[in-house]
Write a protein that holds these residues in place. Structure first.
Motif, mmCIF file in Angstrom:
data_model
loop_
_atom_site.group_PDB
_atom_site.id
_atom_site.type_symbol
_atom_site.label_atom_id
_atom_site.label_comp_id
_atom_site.label_asym_id
_atom_site.label_seq_id
_atom_site.Cartn_x
_atom_site.Cartn_y
_atom_site.Cartn_z
ATOM 1 N N THR A 79 0.823 -1.206 0.000
ATOM 2 C CA THR A 79 0.000 0.000 0.000
ATOM 3 C C THR A 79 0.860 1.260 0.000
ATOM 4 O O THR A 79 1.795 1.396 0.787
ATOM 5 N N VAL A 80 0.530 2.163 -0.901
ATOM 6 C CA VAL A 80 1.274 3.408 -1.049
ATOM 7 C C VAL A 80 0.341 4.468 -1.628
ATOM 8 O O VAL A 80 -0.612 4.161 -2.339
ATOM 9 N N ALA A 81 0.610 5.709 -1.287
ATOM 10 C CA ALA A 81 -0.103 6.839 -1.883
ATOM 11 C C ALA A 81 0.932 7.806 -2.442
ATOM 12 O O ALA A 81 1.949 8.077 -1.795
ATOM 13 N N PHE A 82 0.685 8.295 -3.648
ATOM 14 C CA PHE A 82 1.585 9.241 -4.299
ATOM 15 C C PHE A 82 0.922 10.608 -4.408
ATOM 16 O O PHE A 82 -0.274 10.707 -4.694
ATOM 17 N N PHE A 83 1.712 11.643 -4.204
ATOM 18 C CA PHE A 83 1.252 13.028 -4.330
ATOM 19 C C PHE A 83 2.178 13.759 -5.285
ATOM 20 O O PHE A 83 3.401 13.595 -5.223
ATOM 21 N N ASP A 84 1.595 14.575 -6.150
ATOM 22 C CA ASP A 84 2.379 15.372 -7.091
ATOM 23 C C ASP A 84 2.758 16.679 -6.412
ATOM 24 O O ASP A 84 1.894 17.461 -6.027
ATOM 25 N N LEU A 85 4.060 16.906 -6.256
ATOM 26 C CA LEU A 85 4.542 18.132 -5.620
ATOM 27 C C LEU A 85 4.932 19.195 -6.636
ATOM 28 O O LEU A 85 5.331 20.293 -6.267
ATOM 29 N N GLY A 86 4.842 18.865 -7.919
ATOM 30 C CA GLY A 86 5.197 19.825 -8.962
ATOM 31 C C GLY A 86 6.641 19.652 -9.404
ATOM 32 O O GLY A 86 7.474 19.104 -8.685
ATOM 33 N N GLY A 87 6.935 20.083 -10.599
ATOM 34 C CA GLY A 87 8.283 20.016 -11.133
ATOM 35 C C GLY A 87 8.826 18.607 -11.280
ATOM 36 O O GLY A 87 10.026 18.401 -11.254
ATOM 37 N N GLY A 88 7.931 17.625 -11.397
ATOM 38 C CA GLY A 88 8.350 16.242 -11.547
ATOM 39 C C GLY A 88 8.646 15.531 -10.233
ATOM 40 O O GLY A 88 9.032 14.376 -10.225
ATOM 41 N N LEU A 89 8.477 16.220 -9.110
ATOM 42 C CA LEU A 89 8.743 15.642 -7.799
ATOM 43 C C LEU A 89 7.476 14.999 -7.235
ATOM 44 O O LEU A 89 6.399 15.590 -7.299
ATOM 45 N N LYS A 90 7.608 13.788 -6.714
ATOM 46 C CA LYS A 90 6.492 13.049 -6.119
ATOM 47 C C LYS A 90 6.798 12.773 -4.651
ATOM 48 O O LYS A 90 7.950 12.574 -4.264
ATOM 49 N N LEU A 91 5.742 12.752 -3.838
ATOM 50 C CA LEU A 91 5.819 12.324 -2.451
ATOM 51 C C LEU A 91 5.128 10.978 -2.370
ATOM 52 O O LEU A 91 3.994 10.830 -2.827
ATOM 53 N N ALA A 92 5.816 9.982 -1.813
ATOM 54 C CA ALA A 92 5.233 8.654 -1.623
ATOM 55 C C ALA A 92 5.058 8.405 -0.140
ATOM 56 O O ALA A 92 6.008 8.556 0.636
ATOM 57 N N LEU A 93 3.849 8.060 0.277
ATOM 58 C CA LEU A 93 3.580 7.702 1.665
ATOM 59 C C LEU A 93 3.367 6.205 1.754
ATOM 60 O O LEU A 93 2.542 5.646 1.034
ATOM 61 N N TRP A 94 4.121 5.571 2.617
ATOM 62 C CA TRP A 94 4.011 4.134 2.865
ATOM 63 C C TRP A 94 3.727 3.927 4.339
ATOM 64 O O TRP A 94 4.190 4.687 5.184
ATOM 65 N N SER A 95 3.036 2.879 4.673
ATOM 66 C CA SER A 95 2.903 2.473 6.062
ATOM 67 C C SER A 95 4.295 2.108 6.575
ATOM 68 O O SER A 95 5.098 1.509 5.853
ATOM 69 N N GLN A 96 4.607 2.466 7.809
ATOM 70 C CA GLN A 96 5.935 2.179 8.363
ATOM 71 C C GLN A 96 6.262 0.692 8.304
ATOM 72 O O GLN A 96 7.392 0.320 8.000
ATOM 73 N N SER A 97 5.290 -0.154 8.578
ATOM 74 C CA SER A 97 5.562 -1.597 8.556
ATOM 75 C C SER A 97 5.856 -2.089 7.143
ATOM 76 O O SER A 97 6.669 -2.992 6.951
ATOM 77 N N ASP A 98 5.222 -1.484 6.143
ATOM 78 C CA ASP A 98 5.494 -1.872 4.751
ATOM 79 C C ASP A 98 6.871 -1.414 4.296
ATOM 80 O O ASP A 98 7.570 -2.136 3.597
ATOM 81 N N VAL A 99 7.276 -0.217 4.716
ATOM 82 C CA VAL A 99 8.605 0.270 4.382
ATOM 83 C C VAL A 99 9.661 -0.609 5.041
ATOM 84 O O VAL A 99 10.646 -0.989 4.415
ATOM 85 N N ALA A 100 9.432 -0.976 6.286
ATOM 86 C CA ALA A 100 10.378 -1.844 6.998
ATOM 87 C C ALA A 100 10.506 -3.194 6.301
ATOM 88 O O ALA A 100 11.610 -3.728 6.173
ATOM 89 N N HIS A 101 9.405 -3.726 5.830
ATOM 90 C CA HIS A 101 9.439 -5.016 5.130
ATOM 91 C C HIS A 101 10.185 -4.883 3.804
ATOM 92 O O HIS A 101 10.940 -5.763 3.417
ATOM 93 N N ASP A 102 9.986 -3.775 3.105
ATOM 94 C CA ASP A 102 10.607 -3.571 1.799
ATOM 95 C C ASP A 102 12.124 -3.387 1.899
ATOM 96 O O ASP A 102 12.851 -3.788 1.010
ATOM 97 N N THR A 103 12.577 -2.768 2.980
ATOM 98 C CA THR A 103 14.009 -2.511 3.106
ATOM 99 C C THR A 103 14.688 -3.695 3.733
ATOM 100 O O THR A 103 15.824 -3.915 3.653
#
Length: 66
Positions: free
Chosen positions: A42-66
């Motif tokens: 699960t992830v959510a992406f936000f457009d910050l402009g200028g080609g920059l994106k913000l990705a929000l991940w659940s902490q447990s999902d980020v920990a599993h991915d790394t």
């Protein structure tokens, strides 16, 4: 090749509340939460402009991915 940052990733304790804050509170555009059909995707992406994106991940999902 010129170095640049294109995605900023944050691990959050509550993805739904964080999406609400960034979308409704700060007015950042998003298409919502993706990947809910996957165990750690699960992830959510936000457009910050200028080609920059913000990705929000659940902490447990980020920990599993790394």
């Amino acid at each position: 090749m010129k170095a640049r940052i294109s995605v900023l990733t944050l691990g959050v304790s509550n993805l739904e509340k964080s999406v609400s804050f960034y979308r409704d509170g700060l007015g950042l555009p998003t298409e919502g939460i993706f990947g809910q059909e996957f165990e750690h995707g699960t992830v959510a992406f936000f457009d910050l402009g200028g080609g920059l994106k913000l990705a929000l991940w659940s902490q447990s999902d980020v920990a599993h991915d790394t």
